[in-house]
Design a protein around this motif. Structure first.
Motif, PDB file in Angstrom:
ATOM      1  N   LEU A  81      44.836  47.767  33.472  1.00 32.77           N
ATOM      2  CA  LEU A  81      43.818  47.827  32.993  1.00 32.77           C
ATOM      3  C   LEU A  81      43.434  47.260  31.698  1.00 32.77           C
ATOM      4  N   PRO A  82      44.364  46.876  30.812  1.00 28.65           N
ATOM      5  CA  PRO A  82      43.696  46.071  29.527  1.00 28.65           C
ATOM      6  C   PRO A  82      43.783  44.801  29.893  1.00 28.65           C
ATOM      7  N   THR A  83      44.333  43.984  30.940  1.00 31.53           N
ATOM      8  CA  THR A  83      44.119  42.703  31.449  1.00 31.53           C
ATOM      9  C   THR A  83      42.668  42.777  32.068  1.00 31.53           C
ATOM     10  N   ALA A  84      42.379  43.614  33.082  1.00 31.08           N
ATOM     11  CA  ALA A  84      40.986  43.587  33.521  1.00 31.08           C
ATOM     12  C   ALA A  84      39.839  43.920  32.579  1.00 31.08           C
TER      13      ALA A  84
ATOM     14  N   GLU B  54      35.134  42.316  30.302  1.00 33.36           N
ATOM     15  CA  GLU B  54      34.181  42.409  29.237  1.00 33.36           C
ATOM     16  C   GLU B  54      33.827  41.134  28.520  1.00 33.36           C
ATOM     17  N   ARG B  55      34.257  39.876  28.950  1.00 30.12           N
ATOM     18  CA  ARG B  55      33.664  38.678  28.410  1.00 30.12           C
ATOM     19  C   ARG B  55      32.365  38.293  29.460  1.00 30.12           C
ATOM     20  N   THR B  56      32.043  39.003  30.131  1.00 33.09           N
ATOM     21  CA  THR B  56      30.857  38.751  31.308  1.00 33.09           C
ATOM     22  C   THR B  56      29.904  38.277  30.642  1.00 33.09           C
TER      23      THR B  56
ATOM     24  N   ASP C  67      45.287  35.372  32.005  1.00 31.13           N
ATOM     25  CA  ASP C  67      43.790  35.068  31.689  1.00 31.13           C
ATOM     26  C   ASP C  67      42.931  35.308  33.055  1.00 31.13           C
ATOM     27  N   GLY C  68      42.456  36.181  33.256  1.00 35.88           N
ATOM     28  CA  GLY C  68      41.614  36.489  34.361  1.00 35.88           C
ATOM     29  C   GLY C  68      40.034  36.203  34.275  1.00 35.88           C
TER      30      GLY C  68
ATOM     31  N   VAL D  67      46.122  25.295  34.529  1.00 40.15           N
ATOM     32  CA  VAL D  67      45.145  26.098  34.788  1.00 40.15           C
ATOM     33  C   VAL D  67      44.954  26.122  36.304  1.00 40.15           C
ATOM     34  N   MET D  68      45.514  25.412  37.210  1.00 40.46           N
ATOM     35  CA  MET D  68      45.189  25.512  38.472  1.00 40.46           C
ATOM     36  C   MET D  68      46.187  26.585  39.005  1.00 40.46           C
TER      37      MET D  68
END
Length: 491
Positions: free
Chosen positions: A253-256, A261-263, A311-312, A477-478
């Motif tokens: 949940l915290p990662t999601a 929330e950076r949308t 990082d998602g 990053v890939m």
């Protein structure tokens, strides 16, 4: 690559001197629109303008009852027509009158409706379908598109997902507006696209949620998620903003949350590259029961694909890029899939460039170097396309855009991206449409470039940046990027 036809080049013969054509007898609408990849997708004979969807759902048993009314216009004199639907139907009415119906014996997702009287071309076609079923027990083309969660259910997928919760003309060529209402036990949340009207309590122990999507969308983009969610409401840039998180996400949940929330930030960045955000609301939903992500209009839905501590934001950038390319500018048919996924993958690369994690040019060269010349990756034509979710559709599609950027320069390239969206905003486009627009704006022929990167079944002699790529450093990053390969269909 394509044939160009100028306006006025085609003359239509209207009839023989003095002849009066006989009126055609009403006929059944076609059971498909003739899509190059899915010929039986969608239906002929009508064009849907609006869907009214009313549901009642019991999370404990996954029982769904519904009534959907399609407000359409007949595009021919109709004696019979099809709807795409997989649940058990109890009644059908056309124009308020009972109509006979049956399920195609060979294709269980084709609902065949015969109205009491034919519907004339150009006349309103109002169809009301009542149904009840357990959608998690139903598959579409052998694929599970309604997913059970610990607290309820969610219907998401591509190219087909509507069949497990509302009857539709299920093809990208038919956009419509939507009203989705769901009555659920108190304490259960119902999520969908667009803007939320105030939840109400029709009877004790139950709540009713209504969402309105007044900007037309294609039929795989509406979603329904029902269960126990943390729902957050706000306003971003004068637009309603909704995020929701399934309570059963637990350790992820915290990662999601951190990514979704950076949308607003990611949307603002993409707006600087693609032009103004095209819709009246935004947000995102994180759910369980599904391990992918999809670009549902105004509200992408993310499954259990976030990894703790990773990082998602890459997948968020991918799905948000679709709001311009795929949602606002929709495919005319499925053979143009690279216009969706290549553009969304390039949105990831631009986000990486913005973050300083690797430029789009570096990523394009790295992905080019990743696949040897003999790899089947290079043998798949992107246009006309034959597969929806192959890696090449995403990665070679994005390489095509980088090759175009190299060819025309940054200023012209980003004017092409923004202008293409602006021209076709709210409608549909094809690969020839995009190529013609790029050529017109660049002021020169680009046939050789697009032939090389979209159609030739061989690895191009040089990379997307125009230079031989023999040794390319591996970009971390890939490993982090998620390319949104939707698991809703095996093709």
């Amino acid at each position: 690559m394509r044939k160009r036809m100028r306006a006025g080049a085609v003359v239509v013969a209207l009839g023989v001197l003095g002849a009066v054509p006989a009126a055609a007898d009403p006929a059944p609408g076609a059971p498909g629109v003739g899509d190059p990849i899915y010929p039986r997708a969608g239906n002929g004979g009508y064009d849907v303008q609006h869907y009214d969807i009313d549901l009642r759902y019991q999370p404990a048993t996954d029982e769904l009852t519904g009534q959907t009314t399609l407000h359409a216009v007949a595009t021919q004199d109709l004696s019979q027509f099809n709807l795409d639907f997989a649940l058990k139907v109890t009644s059908v009415r056309v124009g308020g009158e009972p109509a006979s119906f049956r399920v195609d014996a060979a294709d269980k997702t084709e609902l065949i409706v015969t109205p009491g009287a034919p519907v004339a071309q150009g006349r309103p076609l109002t169809v009301t379908v009542d149904y009840a079923d357990i959608p998690s027990q139903v598959q579409v083309d052998g694929v599970q598109v309604w997913h059970r969660t610990e607290t309820g259910g969610v219907s998401i997928g591509q190219p087909r997902s509507s069949e497990t919760w509302f009857p539709a003309n299920d093809h990208p060529s038919d956009k419509a507006t939507y009203r989705v209402s769901a009555t659920v036990p108190a304490g259960t949340t119902a999520l969908s696209n667009g803007v939320l009207t105030s939840p109400s309590q029709p009877v004790p122990g139950w709540s009713r949620w209504e969402w309105r999507a007044d900007e037309p969308m294609v039929s795989y983009l509406p979603f329904i998620a029902l269960g126990k969610y943390e729902l957050n409401e706000g306003v971003v840039g004068n637009k309603p903003y909704y995020t929701a998180y399934d309570e059963s996400l637990r350790e992820v949940l915290p990662t999601a949350k951190e990514a979704i929330e950076r949308t607003p930030e990611i949307t603002d960045f993409l707006s600087s590259k693609f032009g103004p955000y095209p819709f009246g609301s935004l947000g995102g939903v994180a759910t369980t029961g599904w391990n992918s992500a999809i670009e549902n209009q105004t509200r992408p839905v993310y499954g259990t694909l976030f990894e703790v501590g990773k990082d998602g934001t890459w997948v968020v950038a991918h799905e948000l890029a679709h709001q311009w390319y795929g949602d606002s500018v929709a495919l005319a048919d499925w053979s143009n899939m690279w216009l969706n996924e290549g553009f969304a993958t390039y949105g990831e690369w631009l986000w990486s460039e913005h973050r300083g994690s690797g430029t789009a040019a570096e990523l394009a060269d790295a992905f080019y170097a990743k696949y040897p010349a003999e790899d089947a990756f290079w043998q798949l034509k992107l246009w006309p396309g034959t597969r929806l979710f192959a890696s090449a559709v995403y990665e070679r599609g994005a390489m095509t855009l980088q090759a175009l950027r190299t060819e025309v320069g940054d200023d012209t390239f980003f004017r092409i991206l923004e202008g293409y969206h602006s021209k076709y905003r709210g409608g549909h486009a094809t690969t020839p449409d995009f190529i013609q627009f790029a050529e017109d704006l660049a002021g020169r022929q680009l046939d050789a470039l697009f032939q090389t990167w979209l159609a030739d079944p061989v690895k191009p002699a040089t990379g997307p940046n125009g230079t031989p790529v023999t040794t390319v450093k591996h970009l971390p990053v890939m490993d982090e990027m998620i390319h949104g390969h939707h698991s809703a269909h095996p093709h």
